[in-house]
Design an enzyme around this catalytic site. Sequence first.
Site, mmCIF file in Angstrom:
data_model
loop_
_atom_site.group_PDB
_atom_site.id
_atom_site.type_symbol
_atom_site.label_atom_id
_atom_site.label_comp_id
_atom_site.label_asym_id
_atom_site.label_seq_id
_atom_site.Cartn_x
_atom_site.Cartn_y
_atom_site.Cartn_z
ATOM 1 N N SER A 100 0.620 -1.353 -0.117
ATOM 2 C CA SER A 100 -0.087 0.013 -0.167
ATOM 3 C C SER A 100 0.890 1.183 0.099
ATOM 4 O O SER A 100 1.574 1.571 -1.035
ATOM 5 C CB SER A 100 -0.939 -0.182 1.122
ATOM 6 N N ASP A 236 -2.433 6.154 -3.606
ATOM 7 C CA ASP A 236 -1.248 5.472 -2.875
ATOM 8 C C ASP A 236 -1.043 4.296 -3.811
ATOM 9 O O ASP A 236 -1.675 4.299 -4.910
ATOM 10 C CB ASP A 236 -1.864 5.170 -1.478
ATOM 11 N N ASP A 238 -1.399 1.035 -3.974
ATOM 12 C CA ASP A 238 -2.328 0.236 -4.553
ATOM 13 C C ASP A 238 -3.593 0.708 -4.696
ATOM 14 O O ASP A 238 -4.636 0.156 -5.057
ATOM 15 C CB ASP A 238 -2.481 -0.942 -3.582
ATOM 16 N N ASP A 240 -5.898 2.133 -3.210
ATOM 17 C CA ASP A 240 -7.237 2.043 -2.521
ATOM 18 C C ASP A 240 -7.625 3.246 -1.676
ATOM 19 O O ASP A 240 -8.452 3.259 -0.993
ATOM 20 C CB ASP A 240 -7.314 0.765 -1.676
#
Length: 441
Positions: A100, A236, A238, A240
């Site tokens: 992440s 960010d 990933d 999400d």
Amino acid sequence: MDRQIKYFGTDGVRDLANSGNMTPEMAMKLGRAFVRFSGARKIILGRDTRLSCKMLEGALYSGMSSEGADVYLTGIIPTPGVSWAIKNYNADGGAVISASHNPAEYNGIKFLGRDGCKLSDEDELKIEEILLTGEKNTSGNIGNISDMRTDSVNKYAEHLAKLLNNRHHGFIAFDCAFGAASVVVPLLMEITGLTGKIISSGFNGLDINKNAGVMHMENLTSCVTQNKMSLGFAFDGDADRVLISDAKGRIIDGDIILWVLARWLKFKNFPGNNRIVVTVMSNMALESHLLRENIKTLRCQVGDRYVLDAMRNTGAALGGEQSGHIIVNEFTSTGDGICTAMLFLNAIEDLHEDINTLIDRFGRYAQKLTNLKLKRPREEININEINNIAEDYKNKLNNDGRIFIRTSGTEPLLRILVEAKNPDTVEELSGILSRKMSELI
């Protein structure tokens, strides 16, 4: 739960890549344990742009295949893209290799159920128990490994494009954080006709989140102001999470995004529009604003999966975190930064919002988050003693503020949040608590 979770944190298993809990050997064991736990026979496996992802990917799908599961590889794709693919390709579950917002030297593995949602603490504990027994497949069945990279990314981008209305939205910046958004945002702009500028997308595996994305908003804000753009979105690693820059280069965080979307969902009369789930980190100003709209605010612990659990339990249409994890029940099963960006554009058009006055009108309470590095293992820290000290100072604030202290689920940190109407009170209490907590950790 009788036993504390050992490997899983707030968002999956995470560690420095190729060491600790994030070695190829561990990834293979996790893959086996997940299949044994879930009984999954069709699994979607995605990853972000980190150099270590391919190494861990091979080990993870080997473990899954050795338990008889067929694994479908999406390649680089946002975490919510895997969630979407699980449901739209009728899979039994999924996994994402990503750390992440963490730097490139870290990596992690998180699992999703057949509903596209992150697993509960109880489910992760069951996986750990299987992991610790070391049991292996005795049937001899071997699963297949299939490549679906182009198809999954294209269809996910098409899905996101359908969410956006056809009105003109100005000149927009997108900061992809050298992460998974880099493969989706260009397709999305091509399909929708959105105009603007994409930055931090030429990833090399070692630069994810580096001076870019939600962790370094100055990268986006300078792009927006220098190019006289309407607004900008930062993701960010990933994708999400999302944070926004207004045209003046000021940061619109998750609380303000939630304030806008909550009013939009009520305007559109979505089911559950009279309640919203936020975490303990959200600013008290959000509750105050939504109360005037007759929208009830419910709080839960930090983590978008806990937000989703609370949304399910209360029937709320919307939930999210100040950090930019946003879940809109009608559209997502986990935090989805790009989806949130599309819905936000719809909302400001439908509500005739002046994005450049949102921060002024929100009028947040003064808030300070202090991160203290843990000097010993998390399990050795006396959290009850910490809570008792915090409670003493909470009482002194009365109803004019709050204090919240917790250990991070992803990093060796103690987080101290102090919030009050008076900024001087926030600074004073933050200093006192930081000194006291430093002696206990």
